[in-house]
Design a protein around this motif. Sequence first.
Motif, PDB file in Angstrom:
ATOM      1  N   GLU A 596       0.848  -1.083   0.042  1.00  9.25           N
ATOM      2  CA  GLU A 596      -0.130  -0.031   0.256  1.00  9.25           C
ATOM      3  C   GLU A 596       1.002   1.146  -0.074  1.00  9.25           C
ATOM      4  OE1 GLU A 596      -3.498   0.590   2.751  1.00  9.25           O
ATOM      5  OE2 GLU A 596      -1.758   2.266   3.558  1.00  9.25           O
ATOM      6  N   LEU A 597       0.648   2.250  -1.050  1.00  9.70           N
ATOM      7  CA  LEU A 597       1.338   3.256  -1.039  1.00  9.70           C
ATOM      8  C   LEU A 597       0.554   4.376  -0.490  1.00  9.70           C
ATOM      9  CD1 LEU A 597       3.967   4.682  -3.541  1.00  9.70           C
ATOM     10  CD2 LEU A 597       2.335   6.241  -2.730  1.00  9.70           C
ATOM     11  N   SER A 598       0.773   4.975   0.598  1.00  6.05           N
ATOM     12  CA  SER A 598       0.236   6.234   1.066  1.00  6.05           C
ATOM     13  C   SER A 598       0.692   7.611   1.129  1.00  6.05           C
ATOM     14  CB  SER A 598      -0.038   5.907   2.613  1.00  6.05           C
ATOM     15  OG  SER A 598       0.990   5.564   3.464  1.00  6.05           O
ATOM     16  N   SER A 599      -0.225   8.604   1.240  1.00  3.61           N
ATOM     17  CA  SER A 599       0.276  10.205   1.227  1.00  3.61           C
ATOM     18  C   SER A 599      -0.462  10.713   2.591  1.00  3.61           C
ATOM     19  CB  SER A 599      -0.113  10.703  -0.204  1.00  3.61           C
ATOM     20  OG  SER A 599       0.215  12.125   0.045  1.00  3.61           O
ATOM     21  N   LYS A 616      -5.493  11.911  -3.955  1.00  2.00           N
ATOM     22  CA  LYS A 616      -4.738  12.296  -5.262  1.00  2.00           C
ATOM     23  C   LYS A 616      -3.339  12.242  -5.659  1.00  2.00           C
ATOM     24  CE  LYS A 616      -8.641  15.357  -6.770  1.00  2.00           C
ATOM     25  NZ  LYS A 616      -8.988  16.695  -7.103  1.00  2.00           N
ATOM     26  N   ARG A 617      -2.650  12.459  -4.342  1.00  2.00           N
ATOM     27  CA  ARG A 617      -1.162  12.462  -4.684  1.00  2.00           C
ATOM     28  C   ARG A 617      -0.659  10.999  -4.415  1.00  2.00           C
ATOM     29  NH1 ARG A 617       0.992  17.563  -0.695  1.00  2.00           N
ATOM     30  NH2 ARG A 617       0.554  18.981  -2.459  1.00  2.00           N
ATOM     31  N   ALA A 618      -1.217  10.035  -3.481  1.00  2.00           N
ATOM     32  CA  ALA A 618      -1.175   8.741  -3.309  1.00  2.00           C
ATOM     33  C   ALA A 618      -1.330   8.018  -4.668  1.00  2.00           C
ATOM     34  CB  ALA A 618      -1.765   8.177  -2.293  1.00  2.00           C
ATOM     35  N   THR A 636      -1.630  -0.705  -4.060  1.00  2.00           N
ATOM     36  CA  THR A 636      -2.868   0.237  -3.952  1.00  2.00           C
ATOM     37  C   THR A 636      -2.700   1.652  -3.383  1.00  2.00           C
ATOM     38  OG1 THR A 636      -3.319  -0.559  -1.467  1.00  2.00           O
ATOM     39  CG2 THR A 636      -4.266  -1.664  -3.469  1.00  2.00           C
ATOM     40  N   ALA A 637      -3.535   2.500  -3.659  1.00  2.00           N
ATOM     41  CA  ALA A 637      -3.188   4.020  -3.178  1.00  2.00           C
ATOM     42  C   ALA A 637      -4.106   4.223  -2.139  1.00  2.00           C
ATOM     43  CB  ALA A 637      -3.608   5.176  -4.149  1.00  2.00           C
ATOM     44  N   LYS A 638      -3.638   4.974  -0.892  1.00  2.00           N
ATOM     45  CA  LYS A 638      -4.217   5.301   0.079  1.00  2.00           C
ATOM     46  C   LYS A 638      -3.951   6.569   0.553  1.00  2.00           C
ATOM     47  CE  LYS A 638      -7.262   4.728   3.679  1.00  2.00           C
ATOM     48  NZ  LYS A 638      -8.623   4.696   3.379  1.00  2.00           N
ATOM     49  N   GLY A 639      -4.928   7.835   0.793  1.00  8.46           N
ATOM     50  CA  GLY A 639      -4.771   8.902   1.284  1.00  8.46           C
ATOM     51  C   GLY A 639      -5.157   9.175   2.651  1.00  8.46           C
ATOM     52  N   TYR A 640      -4.426   9.466   3.655  1.00  9.12           N
ATOM     53  CA  TYR A 640      -4.710   9.393   4.941  1.00  9.12           C
ATOM     54  C   TYR A 640      -4.998  10.885   5.550  1.00  9.12           C
ATOM     55  CZ  TYR A 640      -3.716   4.755   5.518  1.00  9.12           C
ATOM     56  OH  TYR A 640      -3.991   3.248   5.580  1.00  9.12           O
ATOM     57  N   THR A 662       5.338  10.499   2.173  1.00 14.14           N
ATOM     58  CA  THR A 662       4.750   9.457   1.421  1.00 14.14           C
ATOM     59  C   THR A 662       5.445   8.137   1.950  1.00 14.14           C
ATOM     60  OG1 THR A 662       4.707  10.649  -0.416  1.00 14.14           O
ATOM     61  CG2 THR A 662       4.670   8.316  -0.586  1.00 14.14           C
ATOM     62  N   GLU A 663       4.533   7.035   2.200  1.00 11.32           N
ATOM     63  CA  GLU A 663       5.042   5.958   2.777  1.00 11.32           C
ATOM     64  C   GLU A 663       4.568   4.573   2.248  1.00 11.32           C
ATOM     65  OE1 GLU A 663       4.874   7.206   7.732  1.00 11.32           O
ATOM     66  OE2 GLU A 663       3.024   6.179   6.863  1.00 11.32           O
ATOM     67  N   PHE A 664       5.173   3.582   2.431  1.00 14.99           N
ATOM     68  CA  PHE A 664       4.710   2.254   1.777  1.00 14.99           C
ATOM     69  C   PHE A 664       4.776   1.250   2.994  1.00 14.99           C
ATOM     70  CE2 PHE A 664       9.118   1.362   1.188  1.00 14.99           C
ATOM     71  CZ  PHE A 664       9.171  -0.104   1.052  1.00 14.99           C
ATOM     72  N   LYS A 665       3.860   0.428   2.858  1.00 17.00           N
ATOM     73  CA  LYS A 665       3.841  -0.758   3.701  1.00 17.00           C
ATOM     74  C   LYS A 665       3.417  -2.143   2.975  1.00 17.00           C
ATOM     75  CE  LYS A 665      -0.699   0.096   5.633  1.00 17.00           C
ATOM     76  NZ  LYS A 665      -1.432   0.576   7.026  1.00 17.00           N
ATOM     77  N   VAL A 666       3.996  -3.073   3.364  1.00 14.62           N
ATOM     78  CA  VAL A 666       3.881  -4.523   2.734  1.00 14.62           C
ATOM     79  C   VAL A 666       2.594  -5.182   3.358  1.00 14.62           C
ATOM     80  CG1 VAL A 666       4.530  -6.934   2.400  1.00 14.62           C
ATOM     81  CG2 VAL A 666       6.050  -5.155   2.274  1.00 14.62           C
ATOM     82  N   THR A 667       1.670  -5.077   2.630  1.00 14.54           N
ATOM     83  CA  THR A 667       0.245  -5.909   2.974  1.00 14.54           C
ATOM     84  C   THR A 667       0.124  -7.301   2.724  1.00 14.54           C
ATOM     85  OG1 THR A 667      -0.555  -5.090   0.725  1.00 14.54           O
ATOM     86  CG2 THR A 667      -0.722  -3.477   2.361  1.00 14.54           C
TER      87      THR A 667
END
Length: 677
Positions: A596-599, A616-618, A636-640, A662-667
């Motif tokens: 998951e790539l998050s912004s 939108k950035r994610a 997947t993109a996720k905006g927090y 910007t972060e990512f985590k292994v899902t």
Amino acid sequence: MRNLIVACAAAGSVAVLSGCAASGGLSKADKRFQRGEYETAIELYKADVAKGKEIAMANYKIGEAYRLSNRVEQAESYYKAALDGGVKNADAGFNYGLALKANGKFEEAAAQFQQYATNGTNRTLVARAEREAQNAQASTQLTAMRTNNEVTPLDQINTPSAEFSATIKPDTKELIFASGRDGKKYPGNGEGFNDLYAIKFDDAQKMTGGTVQSYEAVAMNPGAAAAPATPGSPTATPAKDSGKPLFNKANTHEASATYSPDGKMMIFARSNDGSKKGFLSVDLYASYFRGGTWTEPELVKGVNNSKADDFSPVLSPDGQTLYFASSRPGGQGGNDLYKATMGANNRFSAPENLGDQINTPGNENFPAVAPDGTLYFSSDGHPGLGKLDLFRVEKNGKVTNLGAPINSNGDDFAPYLTANDMGVFASNRAGGKGSDDLYMFRKKPLKLVTFYAEGKVVGVNGKTGTSAPLANETVDVLNSAGQKVQSVQTGADGSFKVKLDSSATYALVADRTGYFTARQGVSTVGRTPAQDQLPNEMNDISIPVNLTLTEIVKNKAIVVENIFYDYNKWDIRPDAAAELDKMVQTLVDNPEISIELSSHTDARGKDAFNQTLSQKRAQSAVDYIISKGIAKTRITAKGYGETKPVIKTAKTEEEHQKNRRTEFKVTKINAPAGTTN
């Protein structure tokens, strides 16, 4: 190179000196000048300047006297004084440019030549000035070029007088050279008339030891039984034992000896004694070893030109081609190089000009042929470092400057190749014993460099962050196409060392199940130091590499550094794209993971706005990664928005920046292909 008559470096010397009978009304200085007695003329003109007599013209004549005796570097201040004084001479500006060039003032010379090309009235010199301006500009780049050669003066030969035009007599291995060390002074430049000398080195390879002798004594006592002479002069007769010098004559110059492969034919340059023409013209002479002695030297038939100087002869290694320099009419200008070939009748053919790729409107002198047939010569008409430089003709016909340290801003001329990459030449550079000196040059053995990638593989615990070296870990070396070219195992302390090629690009990769693949790019392109910066013949250069294998922990956020967006925008900037490319590589290297790539935004601004902007950035980042070939099912993109700040009470801009991330985590971690859960 001051020995003008045999060296013939100064363009136009024959034209100035011909018709030397003094006419009525000329001053003493002018009469000396017309007779080519430049050394005396200089002092007389200087006296005129001191008396205030025709100062501008007297200064110009001093400059001309220095130029025509091949000391143009000393003429600079006199040409300038003449021009500042309004001298009326069409060639003054051009000759001033030559003096500037000889002193290494290339930018000033280029400007002077360009000015003459625009405003000069001598059409011949206007055309040459355009080329000289280009050469001077090119010379500024040559000054920074330094080749892998070393130059050593032959100080057991050199004296305050001139030494030049060295060659080795093939049958006796003696070094034959010209020198003005003995005898009467030549009034053209105040130095001695040149004669031939010989030395037999104790150590021929290093050119050390031995005693210099007059060539006359060596030639008339060869110390060997007579051998069949080289064909070429069927009418030649042995010289009579008259007690008179056979080669070194009084009041003449002798120089530039060259020999047939068996050493039995000798061709050299000799001037006349000036009794008929008023100046010493130069021709080529030949002598043959017959009946235990050398024949009386005679003019080389069909080669000399009665209207010109012909000098600096050299035979090709097989003895079938004679190269020489000549000021004869019909050339490119100044002195040109010519060649004549030995015909079926054992006589040389009519000389052939070597063409405008080699010859220029300047002066080309002193040809030489290496054992492999490569032609070398001296020239002041190609881009150089000042006066005469040494050049080589490449196989494609291109003329190449030999560069420093062989060339200098003085005269560097008269090469003789003892091997393809070593030999002898003459120079009047600073630091010598005086006038022209002989120098030995050789290409230094090339210092070698071996590159290594050297470092450690470290494993990092994904939960605690502790690290430890990894023993027996495999490090793969991939080439620029991504193909594995070699592998190496780490030692007990996690260290490794692997040899790399020069001028190549690699990626070093360490991979372990359950860990993010470690990768580091390494390039040896452009990393080889200059030869003079290498301390040893063999040099090892290590490039540090650190490969960190970080354990994969599901749902642990990892910050992706340096992902920035313009204010209120979500477009991927070039700097962000470079960082996202690293994420693409991570997904390629670890095909078993999905992320998951998050912004995230900071807390400033409205909640809804921040939520929409972060989403939108994610999504923009994810779309970019998918565009690079990553399957959309893996990311997947996720905006927090502002809901997950790192610093909840952020106040400073630095603290807000940490929250805008910007972060990512292994899902998901899929089982590797071919295995089951």
